[in-house]
Design an enzyme around this catalytic site. Structure first.
Site, mmCIF file in Angstrom:
data_model
loop_
_atom_site.group_PDB
_atom_site.id
_atom_site.type_symbol
_atom_site.label_atom_id
_atom_site.label_comp_id
_atom_site.label_asym_id
_atom_site.label_seq_id
_atom_site.Cartn_x
_atom_site.Cartn_y
_atom_site.Cartn_z
ATOM 1 N N GLU A 100 40.927 43.287 36.711
ATOM 2 C CA GLU A 100 41.455 43.898 37.881
ATOM 3 C C GLU A 100 41.499 42.842 38.654
ATOM 4 O O GLU A 100 40.545 42.527 39.260
ATOM 5 C CB GLU A 100 40.563 44.995 38.129
ATOM 6 C CG GLU A 100 40.991 45.961 39.309
ATOM 7 C CD GLU A 100 40.979 45.285 40.854
ATOM 8 O OE1 GLU A 100 41.775 44.569 40.879
ATOM 9 O OE2 GLU A 100 39.992 45.646 41.287
ATOM 10 N N HIS A 131 41.827 51.413 47.695
ATOM 11 C CA HIS A 131 41.232 50.835 48.960
ATOM 12 C C HIS A 131 42.054 49.598 49.446
ATOM 13 O O HIS A 131 41.598 48.755 50.176
ATOM 14 C CB HIS A 131 39.918 50.182 48.176
ATOM 15 C CG HIS A 131 39.961 48.952 47.048
ATOM 16 N ND1 HIS A 131 40.428 49.371 46.029
ATOM 17 C CD2 HIS A 131 39.951 47.698 47.138
ATOM 18 C CE1 HIS A 131 40.389 48.193 45.080
ATOM 19 N NE2 HIS A 131 40.375 47.226 45.867
ATOM 20 N N GLY A 136 36.618 38.274 35.514
ATOM 21 C CA GLY A 136 36.386 38.523 36.548
ATOM 22 C C GLY A 136 35.656 40.010 36.701
ATOM 23 O O GLY A 136 36.279 40.914 37.304
ATOM 24 N N ILE A 170 36.326 31.137 34.944
ATOM 25 C CA ILE A 170 37.072 31.295 33.879
ATOM 26 C C ILE A 170 37.666 29.883 33.492
ATOM 27 O O ILE A 170 37.799 29.312 32.258
ATOM 28 C CB ILE A 170 38.054 32.186 33.594
ATOM 29 C CG1 ILE A 170 38.591 32.647 32.602
ATOM 30 C CG2 ILE A 170 39.319 32.057 34.820
ATOM 31 C CD1 ILE A 170 37.576 32.975 31.378
ATOM 32 N N GLU A 171 37.881 29.184 34.662
ATOM 33 C CA GLU A 171 38.531 27.919 34.470
ATOM 34 C C GLU A 171 37.582 26.811 33.997
ATOM 35 O O GLU A 171 37.897 25.759 33.395
ATOM 36 C CB GLU A 171 39.081 27.258 35.893
ATOM 37 C CG GLU A 171 39.947 28.054 36.309
ATOM 38 C CD GLU A 171 39.760 29.259 37.214
ATOM 39 O OE1 GLU A 171 40.544 29.789 37.627
ATOM 40 O OE2 GLU A 171 38.547 29.610 37.332
ATOM 41 N N SER A 228 43.698 32.824 37.730
ATOM 42 C CA SER A 228 42.689 32.718 36.736
ATOM 43 C C SER A 228 43.029 33.359 35.694
ATOM 44 O O SER A 228 42.826 33.048 34.580
ATOM 45 C CB SER A 228 41.336 33.164 37.241
ATOM 46 O OG SER A 228 40.989 32.257 38.475
ATOM 47 N N GLU A 241 44.291 36.389 47.235
ATOM 48 C CA GLU A 241 42.940 35.868 46.559
ATOM 49 C C GLU A 241 43.395 35.052 45.424
ATOM 50 O O GLU A 241 42.443 34.265 44.843
ATOM 51 C CB GLU A 241 41.906 36.777 46.183
ATOM 52 C CG GLU A 241 41.332 37.772 47.558
ATOM 53 C CD GLU A 241 40.463 38.913 46.736
ATOM 54 O OE1 GLU A 241 40.351 39.076 45.533
ATOM 55 O OE2 GLU A 241 39.704 39.583 47.598
ATOM 56 N N ARG A 286 42.209 53.336 41.377
ATOM 57 C CA ARG A 286 42.252 52.084 40.626
ATOM 58 C C ARG A 286 41.066 52.259 39.496
ATOM 59 O O ARG A 286 41.561 52.047 38.290
ATOM 60 C CB ARG A 286 41.251 51.302 41.667
ATOM 61 C CG ARG A 286 40.790 50.022 41.014
ATOM 62 C CD ARG A 286 39.515 49.556 41.487
ATOM 63 N NE ARG A 286 38.909 48.429 41.095
ATOM 64 C CZ ARG A 286 37.911 48.103 40.141
ATOM 65 N NH1 ARG A 286 37.132 49.287 40.137
ATOM 66 N NH2 ARG A 286 37.339 47.015 40.018
ATOM 67 N N ASP A 323 37.001 53.980 44.056
ATOM 68 C CA ASP A 323 38.268 54.032 44.209
ATOM 69 C C ASP A 323 38.770 54.846 42.946
ATOM 70 O O ASP A 323 39.017 54.017 42.152
ATOM 71 C CB ASP A 323 38.991 52.772 44.423
ATOM 72 C CG ASP A 323 40.495 52.721 44.500
ATOM 73 O OD1 ASP A 323 41.007 53.634 44.264
ATOM 74 O OD2 ASP A 323 41.236 51.639 45.231
#
Length: 496
Positions: free
Chosen positions: A294, A444, A228, A278-279, A308, A303, A204, A201
């Site tokens: 992203e 996308h 992420g 990450i938590e 996060s 999502e 993006r 993409d």
């Protein structure tokens, strides 16, 4: 072990399980509308309100023409605002509960919301305002006038109430999920194909590349956190732009390929890959200068990965640090696509000679991800949500907003289309806009389509007032329930 086997085994070992659960349900008490008294049933609450607070629900509903939808919002309004009975009677003309915020239950498992108010309303409709029963001829006339719209309205309202009653309260944080509950989500990102789609993409990926490479001053000698990181492309961009160090956090098993990619490109001394949510992870330093991610999903918030990012920001970002993208916006536009409506919704009216009304209703509540033909647009875009990624919180991501849709072309409005834009602007020498609008190069993410179950005609120049309520689903906080009101029509859609 197979989950069904576990379930069956548990029931066999404890045959009284269901009975105990039912007993607990039966013991749940209902609060009075105006005091702290508790009762076993909704009927007892209503009787108490009449005798102790001089508030007769049946009379109040009848005298003020309160319908099913109004009843739900009125109960939530009373729970949240706690007006005295006499105040409620004085305010009724202005309908103080007439706001989408009162769709959300004020109390978990509120029996008054689950009360079979339909039976009460049917009884009241059968009576005139003077309490006398209508004649059979009057009933038939009234039924013929109302039946067509009432049945579809009732079904939509049932969907709304069902969704809301199964949402204990807004702002469910994905950080509260146990790793086992979130496993399926991260497993989906372990597949190479999804990363291939995202990397290919160009809108993006080049938006992020342009932002980072054209704003090297933001990254030079800075410590960066990539939330992420996936394939690691943003971490590689940041390292290439001169970051002192990048911490790349990823829970999905794609992280093993990412570690090899970092090594292959000679950045193992600048990029540290951390496998975990990450938590849950600990960084080997106190704070970072920048966060990049992203995180955007369909309809921007699907999502719930922004949760996060907010967690990372609150835990690891230095005072004065920045999050990129730093802001974003969600837009809504009207669509006229009768052929698409016929293919997706009306199809269920005649399936090889059979009607499948229940499947038609199920199809109507599904939010769809599709490319919208710009020639189908019927209105000006309207902003329904703006998010500041540096200051907003998880609670801001469940929201209700009012809007006015300006129609630009006379046609039949069949759908509403949602798209989003994200902005790289704060302290940037070169700002970057990433847009998923129908008239922009495709991504996308495509667009999110909400198909109106009953299309209606609109006229150029017309202004239609509406509202949009978005909240996480109680059963899965990564999924969304979106309730849209447009004029007198309302429909709830699920993104899951």
């Amino acid at each position: 072990m197979d989950s069904e086997a576990v379930c069956c085994e548990t029931m066999d070992d404890d045959s009284e399980g269901w009975e105990e659960w039912e007993e607990k349900e039966d013991l749940e008490k209902q609060h009075c509308l105006f005091c702290e008294c508790l009762f076993d049933t909704a009927e007892a609450v209503f009787k108490h309100c009449g005798s102790e607070h001089d508030f007769n629900l049946e009379g109040f509903v009848r005298e003020n023409g309160i319908g099913f939808y109004d009843y739900i919002k009125m109960i939530n309004y009373i729970r949240k605002r706690a007006p005295r009975p006499e105040e409620l009677k004085c305010e009724v003309a202005s309908r103080p509960w007439d706001s989408e915020e009162f769709l959300f239950p004020a109390q978990v498992n509120d029996g008054l919301l689950q009360y079979d108010v339909e039976s009460l309303l049917e009884h009241l409709e059968a009576c005139g305002t003077d309490g006398k029963m209508e004649t059979a001829e009057e009933k038939v006339t009234r039924a013929e006038e109302k039946l067509s719209s009432a049945m579809s309205d009732l079904e939509r309202l049932r969907i709304v109430v069902h969704d809301l009653l199964n949402t204990p309260e807004p702002s469910v944080d994905v950080a509260s999920l146990r790793p086992s509950e979130d496993e399926a989500y991260f497993d989906s990102y372990a597949q190479l194909s999804i990363h291939e789609v995202m990397l290919k993409d160009r809108v993006r990926t080049q938006s992020y590349q342009d932002f980072i490479y054209k704003n090297e001053h933001l990254f030079k000698d800075k410590v960066v956190l990539d939330v992420g990181c996936g394939s690691g492309i943003l971490s590689l961009f940041a390292a290439q732009a001169g970051a002192r160090h990048v911490f790349a956090v990823e829970q999905a098993d794609v992280v093993h390929w990412t570690r090899e990619t970092v090594r292959e490109n000679g950045f193992e001394d600048k990029i540290t890959i951390i496998h975990g949510r990450i938590e849950d992870v600990d960084l080997p330093m106190d704070k970072v200068d920048l966060i990049v991610s992203e995180w955007m999903g369909y309809f921007l918030l699907f999502e719930s990965m922004l949760d996060s990012v907010f967690t990372a920001r609150d835990c690891w970002l230095k005072p004065g640090g920045a999050v990129y993208p730093d802001s974003c916006a969600l837009w809504l536009v009207g669509i006229g696509n009768p052929a698409g409506h016929e293919a997706e919704i009306d199809f269920w009216n005649d399936v090889y000679g059979f009607r499948m009304s229940s499947l038609r209703r199920a199809a109507a509540i599904e939010g769809r991800v599709e490319m919208v033909n710009p020639t189908h647009i019927l209105s000006q875009p309207v902003l329904v949500k703006r998010i500041d990624c540096c200051t907003d919180t998880v609670r801001d991501l469940d929201f209700v907003t009012n809007f006015s849709l300006h129609i630009t072309r006379s046609a039949q409005l069949t759908d509403l289309c949602a798209y989003f834009e994200v902005y790289f602007e704060a302290n940037c020498e070169h700002t970057v806009l990433l847009s998923t609008a129908p008239d922009k190069p495709p991504t996308h993410w495509k667009q999110t389509i909400f198909i109106w179950e009953q299309p209606f005609d609109v006229t150029a120049g017309e202004e239609i007032c509406g509202s949009l309520a978005c909240c996480k689903q109680a059963q899965d906080p990564r999924a969304l329930a979106v309730t849209i009101t447009l004029g007198s029509k309302q429909q709830t859609f699920l993104l899951q």
